[in-house]
Each structure stands twice: as structure tokens, then as C-alpha cells.
Design a protein around this motif. Structure first.
Motif, PDB file in Angstrom:
ATOM      1  N   LEU A  86       0.826  -1.204   0.000  1.00 49.84           N
ATOM      2  CA  LEU A  86       0.000   0.000   0.000  1.00 49.84           C
ATOM      3  C   LEU A  86       0.861   1.255   0.000  1.00 49.84           C
ATOM      4  CD1 LEU A  86      -2.789  -0.966   2.591  1.00 49.84           C
ATOM      5  CD2 LEU A  86      -2.963  -0.983   0.097  1.00 49.84           C
ATOM      6  N   ALA A  87       1.993   1.216   0.691  1.00 52.39           N
ATOM      7  CA  ALA A  87       2.874   2.385   0.743  1.00 52.39           C
ATOM      8  C   ALA A  87       3.376   2.774  -0.639  1.00 52.39           C
ATOM      9  CB  ALA A  87       4.057   2.105   1.667  1.00 52.39           C
ATOM     10  N   HIS A  88       3.475   1.796  -1.523  1.00 49.93           N
ATOM     11  CA  HIS A  88       3.920   2.064  -2.905  1.00 49.93           C
ATOM     12  C   HIS A  88       2.750   2.388  -3.827  1.00 49.93           C
ATOM     13  CE1 HIS A  88       6.107   1.172  -6.767  1.00 49.93           C
ATOM     14  NE2 HIS A  88       7.063   1.798  -6.098  1.00 49.93           N
ATOM     15  N   GLY A  89       1.550   2.478  -3.264  1.00 52.04           N
ATOM     16  CA  GLY A  89       0.370   2.780  -4.072  1.00 52.04           C
ATOM     17  C   GLY A  89      -0.226   1.576  -4.751  1.00 52.04           C
ATOM     18  N   GLU A  90       0.189   0.366  -4.359  1.00 48.90           N
ATOM     19  CA  GLU A  90      -0.330  -0.852  -4.990  1.00 48.90           C
ATOM     20  C   GLU A  90      -1.627  -1.267  -4.310  1.00 48.90           C
ATOM     21  OE1 GLU A  90       1.188  -1.586  -7.586  1.00 48.90           O
ATOM     22  OE2 GLU A  90       3.110  -0.598  -7.287  1.00 48.90           O
ATOM     23  N   LYS A  91      -2.692  -1.373  -5.083  1.00 51.00           N
ATOM     24  CA  LYS A  91      -4.008  -1.722  -4.551  1.00 51.00           C
ATOM     25  C   LYS A  91      -4.454  -3.068  -5.111  1.00 51.00           C
ATOM     26  CE  LYS A  91      -5.897   2.129  -6.006  1.00 51.00           C
ATOM     27  NZ  LYS A  91      -6.874   3.226  -6.217  1.00 51.00           N
ATOM     28  N   PRO A  92      -5.421  -3.713  -4.464  1.00 49.31           N
ATOM     29  CA  PRO A  92      -5.921  -4.989  -4.993  1.00 49.31           C
ATOM     30  C   PRO A  92      -6.660  -4.782  -6.311  1.00 49.31           C
ATOM     31  CG  PRO A  92      -7.293  -4.246  -3.183  1.00 49.31           C
ATOM     32  CD  PRO A  92      -6.114  -3.328  -3.222  1.00 49.31           C
ATOM     33  N   GLY A  93      -6.564  -5.773  -7.176  1.00 48.54           N
ATOM     34  CA  GLY A  93      -7.316  -5.713  -8.418  1.00 48.54           C
ATOM     35  C   GLY A  93      -6.536  -5.143  -9.584  1.00 48.54           C
ATOM     36  N   ALA A  94      -7.277  -4.754 -10.609  1.00 49.71           N
ATOM     37  CA  ALA A  94      -6.685  -4.369 -11.892  1.00 49.71           C
ATOM     38  C   ALA A  94      -5.937  -3.043 -11.848  1.00 49.71           C
ATOM     39  CB  ALA A  94      -7.787  -4.300 -12.957  1.00 49.71           C
ATOM     40  N   ASP A  95      -6.161  -2.220 -10.826  1.00 51.29           N
ATOM     41  CA  ASP A  95      -5.472  -0.933 -10.750  1.00 51.29           C
ATOM     42  C   ASP A  95      -3.961  -1.099 -10.606  1.00 51.29           C
ATOM     43  OD1 ASP A  95      -7.789   0.395 -11.051  1.00 51.29           O
ATOM     44  OD2 ASP A  95      -7.952   1.147  -9.007  1.00 51.29           O
ATOM     45  N   SER A  96      -3.529  -2.251 -10.104  1.00 52.81           N
ATOM     46  CA  SER A  96      -2.093  -2.530  -9.952  1.00 52.81           C
ATOM     47  C   SER A  96      -1.779  -3.829 -10.687  1.00 52.81           C
ATOM     48  CB  SER A  96      -1.727  -2.653  -8.471  1.00 52.81           C
ATOM     49  OG  SER A  96      -2.013  -1.459  -7.780  1.00 52.81           O
ATOM     50  N   PRO A  97      -1.469  -3.754 -11.979  1.00 50.98           N
ATOM     51  CA  PRO A  97      -1.316  -4.961 -12.796  1.00 50.98           C
ATOM     52  C   PRO A  97      -0.291  -5.946 -12.265  1.00 50.98           C
ATOM     53  CG  PRO A  97      -1.380  -3.001 -14.183  1.00 50.98           C
ATOM     54  CD  PRO A  97      -1.278  -2.513 -12.772  1.00 50.98           C
ATOM     55  N   GLU A  98       0.849  -5.460 -11.767  1.00 52.82           N
ATOM     56  CA  GLU A  98       1.899  -6.380 -11.338  1.00 52.82           C
ATOM     57  C   GLU A  98       1.658  -6.935  -9.936  1.00 52.82           C
ATOM     58  OE1 GLU A  98       6.793  -6.724 -11.084  1.00 52.82           O
ATOM     59  OE2 GLU A  98       5.852  -4.848 -11.732  1.00 52.82           O
ATOM     60  N   PHE A  99       1.149  -6.106  -9.034  1.00 53.00           N
ATOM     61  CA  PHE A  99       1.045  -6.529  -7.648  1.00 53.00           C
ATOM     62  C   PHE A  99      -0.380  -6.618  -7.116  1.00 53.00           C
ATOM     63  CE2 PHE A  99       5.190  -4.213  -7.938  1.00 53.00           C
ATOM     64  CZ  PHE A  99       6.006  -5.323  -7.793  1.00 53.00           C
ATOM     65  N   GLY A 100      -1.372  -6.210  -7.915  1.00 52.83           N
ATOM     66  CA  GLY A 100      -2.761  -6.237  -7.455  1.00 52.83           C
ATOM     67  C   GLY A 100      -3.216  -7.602  -6.946  1.00 52.83           C
ATOM     68  N   PRO A 101      -2.963  -8.692  -7.684  1.00 57.84           N
ATOM     69  CA  PRO A 101      -3.379 -10.011  -7.191  1.00 57.84           C
ATOM     70  C   PRO A 101      -2.697 -10.387  -5.875  1.00 57.84           C
ATOM     71  CG  PRO A 101      -2.944 -10.089  -9.550  1.00 57.84           C
ATOM     72  CD  PRO A 101      -2.472  -8.754  -9.080  1.00 57.84           C
ATOM     73  N   THR A 102      -1.458  -9.989  -5.683  1.00 58.16           N
ATOM     74  CA  THR A 102      -0.751 -10.281  -4.425  1.00 58.16           C
ATOM     75  C   THR A 102      -1.430  -9.598  -3.251  1.00 58.16           C
ATOM     76  OG1 THR A 102       1.335 -10.420  -5.652  1.00 58.16           O
ATOM     77  CG2 THR A 102       1.481 -10.162  -3.268  1.00 58.16           C
ATOM     78  N   VAL A 103      -1.774  -8.322  -3.413  1.00 59.66           N
ATOM     79  CA  VAL A 103      -2.447  -7.569  -2.353  1.00 59.66           C
ATOM     80  C   VAL A 103      -3.826  -8.155  -2.088  1.00 59.66           C
ATOM     81  CG1 VAL A 103      -3.187  -5.290  -1.587  1.00 59.66           C
ATOM     82  CG2 VAL A 103      -1.172  -5.507  -3.043  1.00 59.66           C
TER      83      VAL A 103
END
Length: 580
Positions: A225-242
Motif C-alpha cells: 500500500l505504501a507504494h500505491g499498490e491496490k488490490p485488483g486491476a489498478d495494480s497490474p503487477e502486484f494487485g493479485p498479491t495484495v
């Protein structure tokens, strides 16, 4: 005679008539201006001068009708241009806007001849989140598997405090903040390697291994979250991880009181319940960035036991136990643990910023300030369960800053104490090598602890912090960032090289969303309570301090809503002053 006279009179009449005709002729503006400027050059007694004066009077009204509006518009443009750059960000000294007066510098208090023993050298001063298997927690009712986390991403986030979460963490703002506050490509490369390491090491159920899965999963979520990575398609690389990590927390949260565990806590927590405030902190931030109703319910449920477990003195102890402890009679009868309190206070602050409405939240935030002040040393610093001047100073200082008490004398004294601190990274490899030397190997089980103390003293002589320096530096980095000025510049300059260098890199170990091979990296520090997951999350969060939050020396960071400043009273009443 008469005929001649008649002729002369007719000529004069014609001349007068011609002059009268000229007076009623329509003259162009250029003709009138010619009369004006030509006549003004003639003698004052001449006819041409008098006509010029009359012409000037006639032209003054239309000229004023044109010139005055133009001047008015020009003045407005100049005024608006002069103020456009002044309504952005106003520097303040610590955490307040310029309209706030600094508290008067307290008079120096001379220490008594004999210091009271406050027992600050208790070894357990950082999160010991090993799983306690003595309490049966199997077959307990848990929350059902939630709907996909990104199902509600179209809902507008309730966080209206812009530049606190989402806005300051998007790609554009990250780059701006890195430049403005001292980050660079090396720190950001280290962060990306850490995020990819966390992605690769995540368990299939969404958790991470370490001292405790719930606590480590909470830290992992906070790092993304600190890097702006959110769940889902908004974060293509890390969204599924979150998303998997959030689903793990929601799936393991208890929906009813059971087996001695209250509603809102989690299956598989550590014996001291460090996992509870860490998970609550992560859920509150996640709701602030997504607006997901499932996350909102889980965050509010997790906050319940924390708020109910707060002591009347303002602090918390293990398991959020609200009961008094007779062994701490000289400290008000309650065991207020600064390390544990730190996670609880951060969870409450995240809940406030996310606009979560939980019964008792505002009072708990105000009371928490009093709890930290209880453990403040009069000469500067914060102790474990009483006044002290060791590494937990950074925990108490940051939490009081976040809770709105930056101008309190205890915070200022603590910041003065921390001026002697210098950041370094004590690695696990260094510790292991030192512990195997003959000097320490003969100490048996105490070899590691003894080697840790020696390693820290070698890197930072004449300063006694304790055995978990990287944990303390996680808080200290944020303190220095919010303090700003030369204190932050000097700290940041010293911090970046050893942290970047200490990262353990695995080349081409993972593919990004485009299929490109990328490095991954993690950290292993020499703290007493340490794991690869915890060490990596804390170090990465330090290297994201540039954009994780706005510094509280900026007006935008404190003017978003009413903040709270603790009074210096020692009564049982909660007295606060608004900073706005």
C-alpha cells in the motif's frame, strides 16, 4: 452709400453663417485630436487654444470610460498572479501551520541526585510475535470467504484527505516526492526488488511466513500500500498479491467471541497479540485506499478490541488486556508497553485518516497521547513500560507526532536526544560471523545477544539503543522525515547507502507483468526479533518514506482535518487543544 453698407453686412453674415455651419459639422476623432494638439501649442489668448481646451473637455469622458475599465482588469490580473503561488504549501516548524504559536521552551529541570530505578532494561522491547500454541483456537467460527476484494473498487474512497494516502502514492507523485525529499533511483530500485521478493515468497493462501502469519501478512499489505499498490486491476503487477493477502486476513478474522478470543481478532495470532494492531493498521489503510465495504467491516471489527483494551492511563499491554497490573503500581497500576502501544496508535491514526466511524475512536486517540507521556523521560526519551532513553524513544516520538502532539515538550526533548543517533544497517551475516568467534561462541545460548550488543556498539559507540536497532530506525526515519530540515537531510544522507547495499539480491528471479526478467531482493538484520519478511517490510517502508505520507511540516498534512495536541497536565482528565 447705403448699397455698399448692405453689401458689407451680407458678407459678414455669410462668414458668421459658415462658422456656425462648421460648429455643427461632424468631425472625425482624428480631426478632433488635431484641433486638440494643435491648439494646445498656441498662445492662451488665441481662439485655437480655447477650442483645444473645449475639445479636451469633450474627449475626457469617453477616454475615461475606456481607460478605467482597462486599468481595473490589469490590477485584478496582477493581484491574482501575486497570490497564486502562496496558497499551496506553507512551511511550519514541526507539524503546525504558521498561525500556530510554538510552545514556550520549558525551563530546564535539574535531575535529582539519585535517579529512581525505572527498570527500562527489559529485554522484550520489540514485537515478539511467536505463535502461542497453549490456547486452543481450532474449530472457532470465522468470517466466511469474502467476495473478491476488487468487486467494490468503483466506490469512491471515503478518504477525502488528499495527499495523505492515494494521491501522494501514485506514480507521478512518487517521482515528485522522491526528488523533493531525497530519494533516488537506487532507493526505488531497492523497493521494487523488495516488492517482487514479497510477491515471489507469498504463500498460496495469501499469507507470509515469519514470526506469525497474521502479523507478517499485515506488514506485507502495508508495504504494498505504501507504494500505491491496490488490490485488483489498478495494480497490474502486484494487485493479485495484495488481494490474496487481504482475503487471507478477512478469512481468518473471528466474527464472534469464541474460545477466549473476542470478535474482530484473528485465528492464529501470536501469544502477545501483536498481530491484532498490525492487521488492524493494514486493514484501515487498505479501506482508505480502496473504499471496499468488506475491508471496512473487517477494519472496524479489528479496532473494537483495541479501543476496549486501552487502559485509563492511555496505554496498552499484551493481548489488549484492560486489567490493572499490581507490579506496575509506581506507574499508575497499569503496564503500558511503548512497543505494543506503537502499533495500536498507528492503527488508530490510520482509522482516523480513513474516516472510519468506530465508537470510542476520538477519545482513544486523545487518551493515547497521555499514555505515551507517561513513559516519557524528563530529560528526553521514551522507555519500555516507564520513563527511559533507549531505542523506544523513536516509537513514542513518532506516535505522538502522528497523534497531533508534535509541539509537546516531551517530543521536542526526545528529538533533541535523537540528534546523536546515526543510521546504519546491522546485517544478520555480520552478526552470525561475530557470534561464531571464540569470544562469543563460549557464551552458548547468550552468544547471539552478546554479539548483537557488541555489533551495535561498534557501529554506534556511546549511544545505548538496545538490541533491535533496525526496528527503532524504522520509527526514527519517520520522525526525522516529519521533523524536516537539516535533521532529515543528514539522516537520509547517512541512511540510504547502507540500506541499499545491505539488500540481498537474486538476479532475474521473477518476471514482471510484461514477461521481463527482474531481480528480487530482501533484507536480514541483526535485531533480537527478526525474520526475512519483517526485516524486508520495515526496510522497504523506510525507503518509501519520501512518498508514503506528506511530511507533517507541510500545511496540507495537518490542515486536512482537526488534529489533537495533548496538554501537559497530569490529571486524569483528557485535556486537548486544537492546532487549527
Amino acid at each position: 452709400m447705403s448699397d455698399n453698407s448692405a453689401t458689407v453686412d451680407t458678407e459678414r453674415v455669410d462668414e458668421h453663417l459658415k462658422e456656425i455651419d462648421k460648429m455643427f459639422e461632424t468631425q472625425t476623432i482624428w480631426q478632433r485630436l488635431s484641433i486638440l494638439f494643435t491648439g494646445l501649442g498656441k498662445p492662451r489668448s488665441s481662439k485655437e487654444y480655447k477650442e483645444a481646451v473645449i475639445e479636451a473637455q469633450r474627449l475626457s469622458a469617453p477616454a475615461a470610460a475606456i481607460i478605467l475599465p482597462i486599468l481595473f482588469v490589469v490590477v485584478l490580473i496582477v493581484m491574482s498572479a501575486g497570490t497564486a503561488g502562496e496558497d499551496r504549501v506553507i512551511e511550519t516548524q514541526v507539524m503546525e501551520a504558521e498561525t500556530i504559536k510554538e510552545l514556550e521552551k520549558p525551563e530546564e529541570i535539574k535531575p535529582p541526585e539519585e535517579q529512581v530505578d525505572v527498570d527500562i532494561d527489559i529485554p522484550i522491547d520489540t514485537p515478539n510475535v511467536n505463535v502461542d500454541t497453549t490456547e486452543p483456537i481450532s474449530n472457532q467460527p470465522m468470517s466466511p470467504q469474502p467476495a473478491p476484494i476488487d468487486a467494490a473498487l468503483t466506490i469512491k474512497s471515503p478518504v477525502v484527505l488528499k495527499n495523505i494516502y492515494g494521491v501522494s502514492r501514485n506514480a507521478g507523485m512518487r517521482g515528485t516526492s522522491l526528488r523533493n525529499y531525497g530519494g533516488d533511483k537506487y532507493t526505488e530500485n531497492a523497493v521494487m526488488a523488495a516488492l517482487r521478493w514479497l510477491k515471489k515468497t507469498q504463500n498460496k493462501d495469501g499469507s507470509w511466513n515469519g514470526q506469525n502469519k497474521i502479523a507478517m501478512t499485515g506488514l506485507g499489505i502495508l508495504t504494498f500500500l505504501a507504494h500505491g499498490e491496490k488490490p485488483g486491476a489498478d495494480s497490474p503487477e502486484f494487485g493479485p498479491t495484495v488481494q490474496r493477502a487481504l482475503e487471507y486476513l478477512l478469512a481468518n478474522q473471528l466474527k464472534e467471541n469464541s474460545g477466549g478470543l473476542p470478535k474482530g481478532t484473528f485465528k492464529g495470532m501470536d501469544g502477545n497479540w501483536y498481530a491484532l494492531p498490525i492487521a488492524a493498521y493494514a486493514l484501515c489503510e487498505a479501506f482508505g485506499m480502496t473504499g471496499n465495504p468488506n475491508v471496512k467491516d473487517a477494519a472496524e471489527a479489528a479496532l473494537g478490541p483495541i479501543i476496549r483494551g486501552q487502559h485509563p492511563t492511555g496505554g496498552w499491554t499484551y493481548k489488549c488486556n484492560p486489567a490493572p497490573d499490581s507490579s506496575y503500581a509506581k506507574y499508575g497500576g497499569y503496564r503500558d508497553d511503548t512497543s505494543y502501544m506503537g502499533w495500536c496508535a498507528q492503527a488508530l491514526k490510520a482509522a482516523k485518516l480513513s474516516h472510519l466511524k468506530v465508537e470510542g475512536l476520538p477519545k482513544a486517540i486523545k487518551l493515547a497521547i497521555k499514555g505515551f507521556k507517561k513513559n516519557a523521560h524528563k530529560e528526553g526519551g521514551f522507555g519500555y513500560c516507564g520513563p527511559g532513553r533507549g531505542g523506544l524513544t523513536s516509537v513514542g516520538t513518532l506516535c505522538m507526532m502522528l497523534l497531533g502532539a508534535s509541539n509537546d515538550k516531551d517530543v521536542k526533548n526526545a528529538l533533541n536526544l535523537m540528534e546523536s543517533w546515526k543510521p546504519f544497517f546491522a546485517s544478520r551475516a555480520e552478526l552470525d560471523a561475530l557470534a561464531k568467534t571464540p569470544e562469543f561462541a563460549k557464551k552458548g545460548k547468550e552468544a547471539v545477544n552478546a554479539a548483537t550488543s557488541r555489533l551495535v556498539s561498534m557501529k554506534l559507540p556511546k549511544v545505548s539503543l538496545g538490541g533491535s536497532t533496525q526496528y527503532y530506525f524504522y520509527y526514527a526515519t519517520q520522525c526525522k522525515f516529519h521533523q524536516g530540515g537539516k535533521q532529515w537531510t543528514n539522516w537520509n544522507t547517512a541512511m540510504k547507502p547502507p540500506y541499499v547495499k545491505a539488500q540481498i539480491i537474486e538476479k532475474d528471479a521473477i518476471e514482471d507483468m510484461k514477461g521481463k526478467k527482474c531481480d528480487i531482493g530482501h533484507w536480514r538484520n541483526a535485531d533480537h526479533y527478526s525474520s526475512a519478511t519483517m526485516d524486508t517490510c520495515l526496510a522497504a517502508l523506510q525507503l518509501m518514506v519520501y512518498y508514503r505520507y506528506l511530511p507533517t511540516t507541510k500545511q496540507d498534512a495537518v490542515k486536512v482535518e482537526e488534529e489533537i495536541t495533548a496538554s501537559a497536565t497530569d490529571t486524569d482528565d483528557i485535556t486537548v487543544d486544537s492546532v487549527l
